[in-house]
Design a protein around this motif. Structure first.
Motif, PDB file in Angstrom:
ATOM      1  N   VAL A 245      -0.810   6.634   3.840  1.00  0.00           N
ATOM      2  CA  VAL A 245      -0.121   6.425   2.557  1.00  0.00           C
ATOM      3  C   VAL A 245      -0.896   5.429   1.701  1.00  0.00           C
ATOM      4  N   LEU A 246      -1.352   4.349   2.309  1.00  0.00           N
ATOM      5  CA  LEU A 246      -2.092   3.330   1.567  1.00  0.00           C
ATOM      6  C   LEU A 246      -3.417   3.891   1.053  1.00  0.00           C
ATOM      7  N   GLN A 251      -6.583   6.125  -3.686  1.00  0.00           N
ATOM      8  CA  GLN A 251      -7.226   7.244  -4.377  1.00  0.00           C
ATOM      9  C   GLN A 251      -6.555   7.534  -5.707  1.00  0.00           C
ATOM     10  N   GLN A 252      -5.251   7.262  -5.783  1.00  0.00           N
ATOM     11  CA  GLN A 252      -4.510   7.502  -7.025  1.00  0.00           C
ATOM     12  C   GLN A 252      -4.389   6.239  -7.877  1.00  0.00           C
ATOM     13  N   ALA A 288      -8.754  -3.867   4.438  1.00  0.00           N
ATOM     14  CA  ALA A 288      -9.384  -2.881   5.323  1.00  0.00           C
ATOM     15  C   ALA A 288      -9.591  -1.548   4.614  1.00  0.00           C
ATOM     16  N   VAL A 289      -8.560  -1.080   3.905  1.00  0.00           N
ATOM     17  CA  VAL A 289      -8.678   0.204   3.205  1.00  0.00           C
ATOM     18  C   VAL A 289      -9.622   0.077   2.013  1.00  0.00           C
ATOM     19  N   ARG A 290      -9.570  -1.068   1.345  1.00  0.00           N
ATOM     20  CA  ARG A 290     -10.495  -1.302   0.227  1.00  0.00           C
ATOM     21  C   ARG A 290     -11.943  -1.246   0.713  1.00  0.00           C
ATOM     22  N   HIS A 291     -12.193  -1.857   1.850  1.00  0.00           N
ATOM     23  CA  HIS A 291     -13.534  -1.828   2.462  1.00  0.00           C
ATOM     24  C   HIS A 291     -13.945  -0.378   2.754  1.00  0.00           C
TER      25      HIS A 291
END
Length: 345
Positions: A245-246, A251-252, A288-291
Motif C-alpha cells: 500500500v505504501l 507511485q501515486q 525504506a520505500v523512498r530508498h
C-alpha cells in the motif's frame, strides 16, 4: 458463521482473469509481486491484496488510458471464470433473486472495503449501483465499467438471452470507445458524467424464471460461497500488505500517513500502533520505500533528478543527492552509470 478478515483483499479468480488479459512481459513483471506468483494465483482459496489488484489494473489501462478493457475481458470470460459467485447468478429462481444474492455475496470475489453495491427497485426497473475505491482516475473508470459489464454478461448467461439494460449511468466522461460500449451493452441509453454508476434491467426481464434454475440450488451455492470465504486465506502478512500500500502511494504521490491509513481502513493512530507492534515506525517505513523507489527510478529511467525528488517526497534535487549518498555511498550519477554498465533497462 465467522468469516476471516478479507477486507483489503480479492479472490484469486478475479485476479487470474485480469492477468490473463495482459501481455507476457507484463505477466512476468507482475509475477514478482509476492501475492501474484503463479502458484498463489492457482490457489482458489487465496485472497490477493487489493493494492496488487490495482497494480494489475494499472498495467491493463497503461497502454490505453480511459479504456473499456473490462468489457473486452468479460466477452471472453465464460460462466465459472469467477468461481462459485458466477453460479449464484445462474442458479436462482429468477434474475431478480439471483442478482440480489450475488450483490450480497460480492465479497466472494471482490474487496468488501472497496466495492460498494446497492440494489434499487421502483416497480419498472431493477437497478444495481456501484462505487469503488479512490485510485487513479483511469483505474477507477476501468473498474466501474468492468463491474457494470460483469453484471450484464452474467445476466445474459443466466437468462440465455441477449438482454439489454434499460439504462446505464457512468460517473466518468464518455470514452473514445463509446460506440463500442453501446454495442456491448446493447443500448444507447448510456449516460455519462452521471452522479453514480448503475445498470438497470426491466422488471419483466428480472422476474422471468431462469432456464437453468434448480429448486434449492441457490441456497446450497450461497452456503458454499460462505464456506469458501471462511476457508480463504490472505496471502500476505499485515506488514507485507502495508508495504505494498505504501509503495503504491509513493507511485501515486499520495504517501501521507492519513492516506495510507485510509487505504488500510484504520486510523492514523492505529496504523502507528500496528507498525510499533512490528518493531518499526512510519518514518522508518517511508525511508525504506523512498530508498527503494528512488533506486528503481534512477536505474530504470532517465527522469531528471528534480522530477525523481518530487516523486519520492524530497524538496529538491540537492536533498535527493544527499539521501542517495547516505544510502548507497554513491552519487545519483554513479548509480546510473553502474546500472548502464550492467545493461539495466
Amino acid at each position: 458463521m465467522q468469516l476471516p478478515r478479507i477486507s483489503g483483499t480479492v479472490s484469486a479468480h478475479l485476479v487470474r482473469s485480469l492477468i490473463g488479459a495482459t501481455t507476457s512481459q507484463t505477466k512476468n513483471r507482475l509475477a514478482r509481486l509476492p501475492d501474484l506468483a503463479t502458484e498463489v494465483l492457482e490457489d482458489d482459496l487465496a485472497r490477493i491484496s487489493t493494492p496488487s489488484l490495482i497494480r494489475v489494473w494499472e498495467s491493463l489501462v497503461l497502454t490505453e488510458p480511459r479504456t473499456t478493457i473490462g468489457t473486452l475481458i468479460l466477452e471472453d470470460a465464460p460462466i465459472g471464470t469467477f468461481g462459485t459467485w458466477d453460479y449464484l447468478i445462474t442458479s436462482g429462481p429468477c434474475l431478480r433473486e439471483s442478482l440480489t444474492q450475488a450483490v450480497d455475496l460480492i465479497s466472494t470475489i471482490g474487496d468488501p472495503a472497496a466495492e460498494k453495491l446497492l440494489v434499487e427497485e421502483d416497480g419498472r426497473n431493477f437497478t444495481i449501483r456501484h462505487a469503488t475505491g479512490t485510485w487513479g482516475p483511469d483505474v477507477v473508470q476501468a473498474v466501474d465499467i468492468f463491474a457494470l459489464s460483469l453484471f450484464l454478461t452474467r445476466a445474459r448467461a443466466a437468462t440465455d438471452l441477449h438482454i439489454s439494460p434499460s439504462r446505464v449511468t457512468i460517473t466518468h466522461q464518455a470514452p473514445p470507445q463509446v460506440r463500442q460500449m453501446a454495442r456491448f451493452f446493447g443500448t444507447d441509453q448510456i449516460h455519462f458524467d452521471a452522479p453514480y454508476n448503475s445498470i438497470s434491467f426491466r422488471e419483466d426481464d428480472v422476474r422471468k424464471p431462469l432456464p437453468k434454475s434448480q429448486p434449492g440450488m441457490d441456497r446450497i451455492l450461497a452456503h458454499h460461497a460462505k464456506m469458501l470465504l471462511a476457508s480463504s486465506h490472505s496471502v500476505l502478512e499485515w506488514h507485507d500488505h502495508f508495504r505494498i500500500v505504501l509503495t503504491n502511494a509513493f507511485q501515486q504521490e499520495t504517501a501521507t500517513l492519513e492516506n495510507v491509513a485510509a487505504c488500510l481502513s484504520v486510523s492514523p493512530r492505529t496504523l502507528q500502533r500496528r507498525l510499533a507492534d512490528h518493531d518499526t515506525t512510519w518514518s522508518a517505513e517511508v525511508e525504506a520505500v523512498r530508498h527503494e523507489r528512488t533506486m528503481e527510478l534512477l536505474r530504470t529511467t532517465d527522469s531528471p533528478l528534480t522530477s525523481i525528488a518530487r516523486h519520492v517526497g524530497y524538496s529538491d534535487a540537492r536533498a535527493l543527492r544527499r539521501a542517495v549518498l547516505r544510502w548507497e555511498g554513491k552519487t545519483p550519477r554513479d548509480v546510473r552509470k553502474a546500472a548502464a554498465t550492467r545493461g539495466a533497462p
